[in-house]
Design an enzyme around this catalytic site. Structure first.
Site, mmCIF file in Angstrom:
data_model
loop_
_atom_site.group_PDB
_atom_site.id
_atom_site.type_symbol
_atom_site.label_atom_id
_atom_site.label_comp_id
_atom_site.label_asym_id
_atom_site.label_seq_id
_atom_site.Cartn_x
_atom_site.Cartn_y
_atom_site.Cartn_z
ATOM 1 N N GLU A 143 -78.429 118.935 -8.163
ATOM 2 C CA GLU A 143 -77.883 118.997 -6.814
ATOM 3 C C GLU A 143 -76.929 117.798 -6.625
ATOM 4 O O GLU A 143 -77.257 116.682 -7.028
ATOM 5 C CB GLU A 143 -79.045 118.913 -5.811
ATOM 6 C CG GLU A 143 -78.624 119.141 -4.387
ATOM 7 C CD GLU A 143 -79.822 119.141 -3.422
ATOM 8 O OE1 GLU A 143 -80.840 118.507 -3.720
ATOM 9 O OE2 GLU A 143 -79.705 119.780 -2.362
ATOM 10 N N TRP A 148 -82.502 112.390 6.538
ATOM 11 C CA TRP A 148 -81.451 111.694 7.289
ATOM 12 C C TRP A 148 -80.208 112.558 7.496
ATOM 13 O O TRP A 148 -79.357 112.215 8.300
ATOM 14 C CB TRP A 148 -81.054 110.404 6.546
ATOM 15 C CG TRP A 148 -80.805 110.645 5.089
ATOM 16 C CD1 TRP A 148 -81.705 110.450 4.074
ATOM 17 C CD2 TRP A 148 -79.628 111.186 4.478
ATOM 18 N NE1 TRP A 148 -81.158 110.842 2.876
ATOM 19 C CE2 TRP A 148 -79.872 111.293 3.098
ATOM 20 C CE3 TRP A 148 -78.374 111.584 4.956
ATOM 21 C CZ2 TRP A 148 -78.936 111.782 2.197
ATOM 22 C CZ3 TRP A 148 -77.440 112.074 4.065
ATOM 23 C CH2 TRP A 148 -77.720 112.172 2.697
ATOM 24 N N ASN A 149 -80.061 113.663 6.740
ATOM 25 C CA ASN A 149 -78.752 114.345 6.774
ATOM 26 C C ASN A 149 -78.508 115.103 8.087
ATOM 27 O O ASN A 149 -77.377 115.206 8.544
ATOM 28 C CB ASN A 149 -78.565 115.259 5.554
ATOM 29 C CG ASN A 149 -79.613 116.321 5.429
ATOM 30 O OD1 ASN A 149 -80.674 116.246 6.036
ATOM 31 N ND2 ASN A 149 -79.332 117.328 4.618
ATOM 32 N N GLU A 182 -89.266 122.224 2.781
ATOM 33 C CA GLU A 182 -87.856 122.623 2.773
ATOM 34 C C GLU A 182 -87.171 121.613 1.858
ATOM 35 O O GLU A 182 -86.960 120.465 2.242
ATOM 36 C CB GLU A 182 -87.326 122.588 4.219
ATOM 37 C CG GLU A 182 -86.264 123.615 4.474
ATOM 38 C CD GLU A 182 -84.908 123.101 4.098
ATOM 39 O OE1 GLU A 182 -84.507 123.325 2.925
ATOM 40 O OE2 GLU A 182 -84.268 122.466 4.927
ATOM 41 N N LEU A 183 -86.863 122.022 0.637
ATOM 42 C CA LEU A 183 -86.488 121.061 -0.408
ATOM 43 C C LEU A 183 -85.022 121.229 -0.821
ATOM 44 O O LEU A 183 -84.206 121.692 -0.047
ATOM 45 C CB LEU A 183 -87.461 121.213 -1.583
ATOM 46 C CG LEU A 183 -88.948 121.145 -1.170
ATOM 47 C CD1 LEU A 183 -89.871 121.375 -2.346
ATOM 48 C CD2 LEU A 183 -89.266 119.821 -0.491
ATOM 49 N N CYS A 231 -78.544 120.840 2.211
ATOM 50 C CA CYS A 231 -79.273 121.537 1.144
ATOM 51 C C CYS A 231 -78.698 122.934 0.917
ATOM 52 O O CYS A 231 -78.930 123.525 -0.131
ATOM 53 C CB CYS A 231 -80.759 121.580 1.445
ATOM 54 S SG CYS A 231 -81.092 122.079 3.128
ATOM 55 N N LYS A 238 -92.695 111.179 10.814
ATOM 56 C CA LYS A 238 -92.054 110.033 10.167
ATOM 57 C C LYS A 238 -90.622 110.417 9.820
ATOM 58 O O LYS A 238 -90.395 111.286 8.995
ATOM 59 C CB LYS A 238 -92.783 109.648 8.874
ATOM 60 C CG LYS A 238 -92.313 108.311 8.332
ATOM 61 C CD LYS A 238 -92.458 108.179 6.835
ATOM 62 C CE LYS A 238 -91.377 108.920 6.090
ATOM 63 N NZ LYS A 238 -90.011 108.412 6.323
ATOM 64 N N PRO A 239 -89.639 109.778 10.453
ATOM 65 C CA PRO A 239 -88.244 110.122 10.139
ATOM 66 C C PRO A 239 -87.779 109.372 8.892
ATOM 67 O O PRO A 239 -88.467 108.461 8.417
ATOM 68 C CB PRO A 239 -87.495 109.617 11.370
ATOM 69 C CG PRO A 239 -88.283 108.417 11.813
ATOM 70 C CD PRO A 239 -89.734 108.705 11.460
ATOM 71 N N ALA A 240 -86.611 109.726 8.400
ATOM 72 C CA ALA A 240 -86.039 109.022 7.240
ATOM 73 C C ALA A 240 -85.717 107.578 7.619
ATOM 74 O O ALA A 240 -85.326 107.295 8.754
ATOM 75 C CB ALA A 240 -84.772 109.736 6.777
ATOM 76 N N GLY A 257 -86.918 117.414 2.538
ATOM 77 C CA GLY A 257 -86.401 116.314 1.717
ATOM 78 C C GLY A 257 -86.219 116.777 0.286
ATOM 79 O O GLY A 257 -86.010 117.969 0.021
ATOM 80 N N SER A 258 -86.331 115.825 -0.633
ATOM 81 C CA SER A 258 -86.041 116.146 -2.036
ATOM 82 C C SER A 258 -87.190 116.931 -2.674
ATOM 83 O O SER A 258 -88.356 116.803 -2.259
ATOM 84 C CB SER A 258 -85.807 114.859 -2.816
ATOM 85 O OG SER A 258 -86.986 114.082 -2.791
HETATM 86 P P1 ADP Z 1 -83.425 112.146 0.049
HETATM 87 O O1 ADP Z 1 -83.100 111.990 -1.367
HETATM 88 O O2 ADP Z 1 -82.733 113.235 0.745
HETATM 89 O O3 ADP Z 1 -83.451 110.859 0.835
HETATM 90 P P2 ADP Z 1 -86.296 112.046 0.105
HETATM 91 O O4 ADP Z 1 -87.224 113.122 -0.333
HETATM 92 O O5 ADP Z 1 -86.358 110.747 -0.612
HETATM 93 O O6 ADP Z 1 -84.885 112.723 0.049
HETATM 94 O O7 ADP Z 1 -86.467 111.745 1.649
HETATM 95 C C1 ADP Z 1 -86.788 112.715 2.602
HETATM 96 C C2 ADP Z 1 -87.894 112.186 3.489
HETATM 97 O O8 ADP Z 1 -89.019 111.960 2.656
HETATM 98 C C3 ADP Z 1 -87.585 110.839 4.149
HETATM 99 O O9 ADP Z 1 -88.174 110.792 5.431
HETATM 100 C C4 ADP Z 1 -88.246 109.859 3.237
HETATM 101 O O10 ADP Z 1 -88.604 108.652 3.864
HETATM 102 C C5 ADP Z 1 -89.487 110.635 2.842
HETATM 103 N N1 ADP Z 1 -90.159 110.168 1.621
HETATM 104 C C6 ADP Z 1 -89.609 109.712 0.484
HETATM 105 N N2 ADP Z 1 -90.576 109.346 -0.387
HETATM 106 C C7 ADP Z 1 -91.769 109.581 0.234
HETATM 107 C C8 ADP Z 1 -93.143 109.412 -0.116
HETATM 108 N N3 ADP Z 1 -93.503 108.931 -1.295
HETATM 109 N N4 ADP Z 1 -94.083 109.775 0.786
HETATM 110 C C9 ADP Z 1 -93.731 110.272 1.984
HETATM 111 N N5 ADP Z 1 -92.470 110.456 2.378
HETATM 112 C C10 ADP Z 1 -91.492 110.125 1.519
#
Ligand code: ADP
Length: 474
Positions: A377, A142-143, A242-243, A276, A166-168, A220-221
């Site tokens: 972080e 989402w950032n 990209e974490l 990040c 799949k977006p956030a 994402g994370s």
């Molecule tokens: P943040 O802490 O930055 O929100 P996330 O890793 O939770 O980081 O989110 C980044 C992306 O990963 C988002 O699109 C989120 O919906 C997706 N995401 C989170 N959990 C899962 C999962 N179990 N499977 C697939 N996608 C996921």
């Protein structure tokens, strides 16, 4: 959702909210594994003709998408500010940066070349082809809710892949606006597919398990990325990850602390620290600490928080209450272990800010390695300053993290800059430079920060297989 060239509704939906005001912006289809499977099937059906189309055709469509994104810059930027929170000027920058990927890979699509390799045998020829990997599944954060999409989509499409994204869950409207561009640009049905979902888990599970998906690209994370990468390995799917990051910002003994503090303030403020590559540890030579902190805190105090639609605002909200809680916990932990709050340090609630998730831009001095903020972080507007005594300590301190995305170095010495550039275990090093990123440059991390690179020539390689042909001739 956008599947097989059509906009799809579902019975269930979820709301997207403005993080500055809590107001509901719109309602979005809530998808699950069923729609994900349909989207993957559609991408798989579209793959042979898209991969077989000429690079010139793919290039033209990407150029058209670039033009539309630039034409729609103002409406896209406004939507981004409303849904994600960053100030309007920053949203405009992101729209242009996001569009740049479409333009750059429209050009690069025409430069995917193989090789003719000399053989040790006179009766043999070696030739390599570079072919698209197949259906790509993409998961985005989402950032940076528009540029993180085009950074994946443009090279994948240029290479000849089709995709499901799949977006956030916090920024689905931004994703829909981007897909509307691809639709209007005339991409054939099934080439790009969008699945929105409030619960990402079933969508992610289908993406990693479905054998038709040949590549997973995730931003994402680190925790989620590691889980998805390990599941994808069961099918030997290719992955790009990209974490998270924990960037050191190093002020060397010979640096100008005021100049460095100016850069520090600018890069730390970027997206309210929700990036990040945001510096998470400011390592400053002890004799320079007072000057550095005074300048940084002075600049930080002047920043105004609020809705990004207000031109005088430079600090937007954090994305949600969980983010607020995490930042506060790190600050409280640091203070309880002896750090000093030079400015900020708390949530902002005056003048209606309580409706959103605002945290005061913060500078902490006297930070030490036993504090949470040294390792975790932050993803918020907190600048922790750590003093060191000798140049010989820099590399060990800076590399003391599981992460390896970005690092920043301030020094006028070419010798020291080169030594640190070579010795830092990070994928991106800014030397007297707070913006070492661009569409043409490879972006990505080492260690727990990820796998693969996005942007530049390396970015398209992530979506290509190399095929070798050995020809025996007589
Ligand atoms: P943040 O802490 O930055 O929100 P996330 O890793 O939770 O980081 O989110 C980044 C992306 O990963 C988002 O699109 C989120 O919906 C997706 N995401 C989170 N959990 C899962 C999962 N179990 N499977 C697939 N996608 C996921």
């Amino acid at each position: 959702m956008y599947i097989d060239g059509a906009w799809i509704e579902t019975r269930k939906s979820f709301a997207s909210r403005n993080p500055a005001t809590g107001e509901i912006l719109g309602s979005v289809p809530d998808g699950n594994e069923i729609q994900t499977r349909a989207a993957i099937d559609s991408a798989a059906r579209a793959f042979p003709s898209w991969a077989g189309a000429s690079a010139y055709l793919r290039s033209q469509l990407l150029f058209r998408a670039w033009q539309l994104m630039i034409e729609r810059k103002e409406e896209l930027a406004r939507l981004m500010t409303e849904e994600q929170g960053k100030p309007l000027k920053m949203s405009r920058n992101e729209v242009v940066y996001g569009a740049d990927f479409l333009q750059w890979y429209a050009e690069e699509a025409k430069r995917v070349c193989g090789q003719v390799i000399p053989s040790p045998r006179a009766d043999q020829r070696f030739i390599t082809l570079r072919q698209p990997v197949g259906v790509v599944a993409a998961i985005t954060p989402w950032n940076y809710p528009m540029s993180m999409l085009t950074r994946k989509m443009a090279p994948a499409l240029a290479a000849g892949c089709t995709l499901v994204l799949k977006p956030a869950e916090a920024t689905p409207l931004c994703a829909m606006a981007i897909f509307k561009i691809f639709h209007d640009a005339g991409f054939p049905p099934g080439v790009v597919n969008l699945v929105t979902a409030f619960d990402p888990a079933p969508v992610g599970a289908e993406m990693v398990a479905n054998p038709l998906v040949r590549k997973l690209t995730f931003t994402g994370s680190t925790a989620v990325g590691k889980r998805l990468a390990s599941q994808a390995s069961a099918h030997v799917k290719r992955v790009s990850m990209e974490l998270g990051g924990h960037a050191p910002f190093i002020v060397c003994p010979d640096a100008d602390p005021v100049h460095a503090a100016k850069g520090a303030g600018l890069i730390k403020g970027l997206n309210t620290g929700q990036a990040c590559i945001s510096p998470n540890r400011f390592l400053v030579h002890r004799p320079l600490v007072d000057g550095f902190v005074a300048e940084l805190a002075g600049r930080t105090r002047k920043l105004k928080a609020g809705s990004g639609l207000d031109d005088t605002v430079s600090v937007g909200p954090l994305i949600d209450k969980v983010a607020l809680g995490k930042v506060q916990r790190q600050v409280d932990d640091a203070v309880s272990k002896g750090a000093k709050v030079e400015c900020g340090g708390h949530r902002l609630v005056e003048d209606g800010l309580d409706k959103g998730c605002f945290f005061a831009p913060t500078v902490l001095s006297g930070v030490t390695r036993d504090m949470l903020i040294w390792r975790e972080e932050t993803f918020g507007p907190v600048a922790p300053v750590i003093a060191y005594d000798d140049e010989s300590e820099i590399l060990a301190l800076a590399n003391d993290t599981e992460y390896g995305l970005a690092a920043y170095v301030y020094t006028p010495s070419l010798n020291l800059a080169m030594k640190l550039f070579e010795g830092l275990h990070f994928g991106i090093i800014g030397v007297n430079d707070i913006n070492p990123t661009a569409v043409a440059a490879p972006f990505g991390g080492m260690k727990d920060s990820g796998l693969g690179r996005e942007g530049g020539a390396e970015g398209i390689s992530e979506y290509l297989e190399t095929k070798l042909g050995g020809f025996a001739i007589s």
